[in-house]
Write a protein that holds these residues in place. Structure first.
Motif, mmCIF file in Angstrom:
data_model
loop_
_atom_site.group_PDB
_atom_site.id
_atom_site.type_symbol
_atom_site.label_atom_id
_atom_site.label_comp_id
_atom_site.label_asym_id
_atom_site.label_seq_id
_atom_site.Cartn_x
_atom_site.Cartn_y
_atom_site.Cartn_z
ATOM 1 N N PHE B 96 0.815 -1.214 0.000
ATOM 2 C CA PHE B 96 0.000 0.000 0.000
ATOM 3 C C PHE B 96 0.851 1.268 0.000
ATOM 4 O O PHE B 96 0.357 2.333 -0.343
ATOM 5 C CB PHE B 96 -0.926 0.015 1.220
ATOM 6 C CG PHE B 96 -2.202 -0.747 1.014
ATOM 7 C CD1 PHE B 96 -2.202 -1.978 0.388
ATOM 8 C CD2 PHE B 96 -3.407 -0.238 1.444
ATOM 9 C CE1 PHE B 96 -3.379 -2.689 0.202
ATOM 10 C CE2 PHE B 96 -4.593 -0.932 1.258
ATOM 11 C CZ PHE B 96 -4.578 -2.154 0.643
ATOM 12 N N THR B 97 2.109 1.142 0.429
ATOM 13 C CA THR B 97 2.953 2.335 0.434
ATOM 14 C C THR B 97 3.303 2.761 -0.994
ATOM 15 O O THR B 97 3.814 3.847 -1.215
ATOM 16 C CB THR B 97 4.235 2.079 1.248
ATOM 17 O OG1 THR B 97 4.790 0.819 0.877
ATOM 18 C CG2 THR B 97 3.946 2.083 2.730
ATOM 19 N N GLN B 98 3.032 1.859 -1.964
ATOM 20 C CA GLN B 98 3.198 2.246 -3.368
ATOM 21 C C GLN B 98 1.921 2.873 -3.920
ATOM 22 O O GLN B 98 1.939 3.554 -4.927
ATOM 23 C CB GLN B 98 3.554 1.023 -4.211
ATOM 24 C CG GLN B 98 4.885 0.389 -3.844
ATOM 25 C CD GLN B 98 5.079 -0.932 -4.549
ATOM 26 O OE1 GLN B 98 4.980 -1.007 -5.766
ATOM 27 N NE2 GLN B 98 5.333 -1.972 -3.785
ATOM 28 N N LEU B 99 0.814 2.565 -3.280
ATOM 29 C CA LEU B 99 -0.483 3.061 -3.760
ATOM 30 C C LEU B 99 -0.835 4.424 -3.184
ATOM 31 O O LEU B 99 -1.543 5.196 -3.803
ATOM 32 C CB LEU B 99 -1.585 2.096 -3.329
ATOM 33 C CG LEU B 99 -1.987 0.971 -4.271
ATOM 34 C CD1 LEU B 99 -3.061 0.134 -3.607
ATOM 35 C CD2 LEU B 99 -2.484 1.516 -5.592
ATOM 36 N N TYR B 100 -0.345 4.664 -1.968
ATOM 37 C CA TYR B 100 -0.705 5.891 -1.256
ATOM 38 C C TYR B 100 0.554 6.668 -0.902
ATOM 39 O O TYR B 100 1.596 6.091 -0.617
ATOM 40 C CB TYR B 100 -1.469 5.570 0.037
ATOM 41 C CG TYR B 100 -2.727 4.806 -0.203
ATOM 42 C CD1 TYR B 100 -3.904 5.448 -0.556
ATOM 43 C CD2 TYR B 100 -2.737 3.419 -0.108
ATOM 44 C CE1 TYR B 100 -5.059 4.742 -0.804
ATOM 45 C CE2 TYR B 100 -3.891 2.697 -0.353
ATOM 46 C CZ TYR B 100 -5.046 3.363 -0.699
ATOM 47 O OH TYR B 100 -6.192 2.652 -0.950
ATOM 48 N N ARG B 101 0.411 7.987 -0.895
ATOM 49 C CA ARG B 101 1.537 8.815 -0.464
ATOM 50 C C ARG B 101 1.564 8.852 1.064
ATOM 51 O O ARG B 101 0.545 9.146 1.694
ATOM 52 C CB ARG B 101 1.410 10.213 -1.055
ATOM 53 C CG ARG B 101 1.698 10.229 -2.568
ATOM 54 C CD ARG B 101 1.738 11.628 -3.100
ATOM 55 N NE ARG B 101 0.408 12.230 -3.131
ATOM 56 C CZ ARG B 101 0.180 13.539 -3.181
ATOM 57 N NH1 ARG B 101 1.189 14.388 -3.192
ATOM 58 N NH2 ARG B 101 -1.048 14.000 -3.234
ATOM 59 N N VAL B 102 2.735 8.535 1.616
ATOM 60 C CA VAL B 102 2.889 8.461 3.073
ATOM 61 C C VAL B 102 3.857 9.560 3.523
ATOM 62 O O VAL B 102 4.945 9.706 2.944
ATOM 63 C CB VAL B 102 3.437 7.082 3.497
ATOM 64 C CG1 VAL B 102 3.570 7.000 5.019
ATOM 65 C CG2 VAL B 102 2.524 5.958 2.989
ATOM 66 N N PHE B 103 3.471 10.308 4.545
ATOM 67 C CA PHE B 103 4.291 11.422 5.033
ATOM 68 C C PHE B 103 4.597 11.244 6.522
ATOM 69 O O PHE B 103 3.795 10.669 7.257
ATOM 70 C CB PHE B 103 3.565 12.754 4.817
ATOM 71 C CG PHE B 103 3.327 13.068 3.370
ATOM 72 C CD1 PHE B 103 4.262 13.767 2.626
ATOM 73 C CD2 PHE B 103 2.161 12.622 2.742
ATOM 74 C CE1 PHE B 103 4.039 14.038 1.274
ATOM 75 C CE2 PHE B 103 1.929 12.886 1.396
ATOM 76 C CZ PHE B 103 2.879 13.590 0.662
ATOM 77 N N PRO B 104 5.743 11.775 6.964
ATOM 78 C CA PRO B 104 6.079 11.643 8.386
ATOM 79 C C PRO B 104 5.190 12.495 9.281
ATOM 80 O O PRO B 104 4.987 12.155 10.449
ATOM 81 C CB PRO B 104 7.545 12.093 8.458
ATOM 82 C CG PRO B 104 7.800 12.870 7.220
ATOM 83 C CD PRO B 104 6.860 12.343 6.183
ATOM 84 N N SER B 105 4.679 13.615 8.772
ATOM 85 C CA SER B 105 3.861 14.492 9.626
ATOM 86 C C SER B 105 2.704 15.086 8.826
ATOM 87 O O SER B 105 2.712 15.079 7.588
ATOM 88 C CB SER B 105 4.718 15.640 10.176
ATOM 89 O OG SER B 105 5.044 16.531 9.123
ATOM 90 N N GLU B 106 1.736 15.614 9.564
ATOM 91 C CA GLU B 106 0.586 16.258 8.923
ATOM 92 C C GLU B 106 1.039 17.494 8.145
ATOM 93 O O GLU B 106 0.543 17.758 7.038
ATOM 94 C CB GLU B 106 -0.447 16.644 9.991
ATOM 95 C CG GLU B 106 -1.705 17.259 9.399
ATOM 96 C CD GLU B 106 -2.782 17.524 10.439
ATOM 97 O OE1 GLU B 106 -3.026 16.652 11.289
ATOM 98 O OE2 GLU B 106 -3.387 18.612 10.385
#
Lengths: 147, 117
Positions: B96-106
């Protein structure tokens, strides 16, 4: 009493029977996490075991029993020197090993769809997952090796 | 303690959803309802702030997956931030980390949306 003796005494096998209701998932996953820690796993591994148990029990409640809430799920946790075995028994519709088709995560990413991920998480987070039937009951057995 | 509570607030063009607790087969309808409510209100850019999310099972992942096409068809997206280690492991294990953009903070996630505008 030396600490290792105390730990060994706590590590007896135990059994839990819950109604086939999702409200008990949190209770079961908390138990699985604590048992994993007691078996010597680190917090990260224990969390993965608890997720695998969540998925297995959810499959039993939602698929084996079709969401019917008046059945029971029996969990049997067995500690060995090298593994934690989690046996889950039910009397609903069982899964046979040859019916299992795990989705390929790479294909899943290319063609997203809803569902089908629980078994994949179970197989990725545990070292062994097997299904069997015996005397009218079905079993899902998951084994985690203790590093 | 309840199994799951959800806070929703708007931050510019994005709606920030903060689930606190556990998303599993028991609580997933509540989570699904929160996401569907946003989509029905025309809020297609959704940031899941997972700082208080203890775990998410495949039931919760299915709820996210069920809406991703709709939001992207409407020029929106579902972003993730503040994933705890075990929650990240679940997303990463399934790709899923390829499908969605993941960020360390808001802040990082919201800044990426501003850069897009």
């Amino acid at each position: 009493m030396c600490p290792s003796a105390a730990l060994r005494m706590e590590k007896s096998d135990f059994r839990l029977i819950i109604p086939s209701q999702t409200r008990y998932l949190n209770l079961v996953t908390g138990l699985a996490k604590r048992a994993s820690q007691l078996a010597g796993m680190d917090d990260s591994t224990a969390a993965k075991v608890s997720i695998a148990v969540d998925e297995a029990v959810t499959n039993i409640i939602m698929h084996a029993y079709g969401g019917e809430e008046d059945h029971s799920v029996e969990l049997d946790l067995r500690f060995t020197d090298t593994t934690l075995e989690i046996h889950m028994w039910h009397t609903g519709v069982g899964i046979r090993g040859n019916q299992i088709v795990l989705p390929d995560p790479k294909e899943y990413v290319k063609h997203p769809r809803k569902g089908g991920l629980g078994l994949l998480l179970m197989s990725r987070f545990m070292d062994e997952v097997r299904f069997s039937e015996e005397q009218g009951r079905s079993e899902c057995c998951m084994i985690k090796n203790i590093a | 303690m309840t199994d799951l509570s959800i806070q929703v607030r708007d931050e510019g063009c994005a709606s920030v959803v903060e689930p606190s607790g556990f998303i599993n087969a028991h609580t997933v309808r509540q989570f699904e309802g929160a996401l569907e409510g946003l989509v029905q209100a025309g809020r297609y850019t959704i940031l899941l702030n997972c700082r208080e999310l203890n775990y998410i099972s495949s039931a919760g992942l299915g709820a996210i997956m069920g809406l991703i096409e709709t939001v992207r068809e409407n020029k929106g997206d579902i972003l993730l931030c503040n994933l705890q280690e075990n929650v990240f492991a679940i997303f990463d294990t399934l790709g899923f980390t390829q499908l969605y953009r993941v960020f360390p903070s808001e802040e990082d996630a919201l800044a990426s949306l501003t850069e897009q505008d």
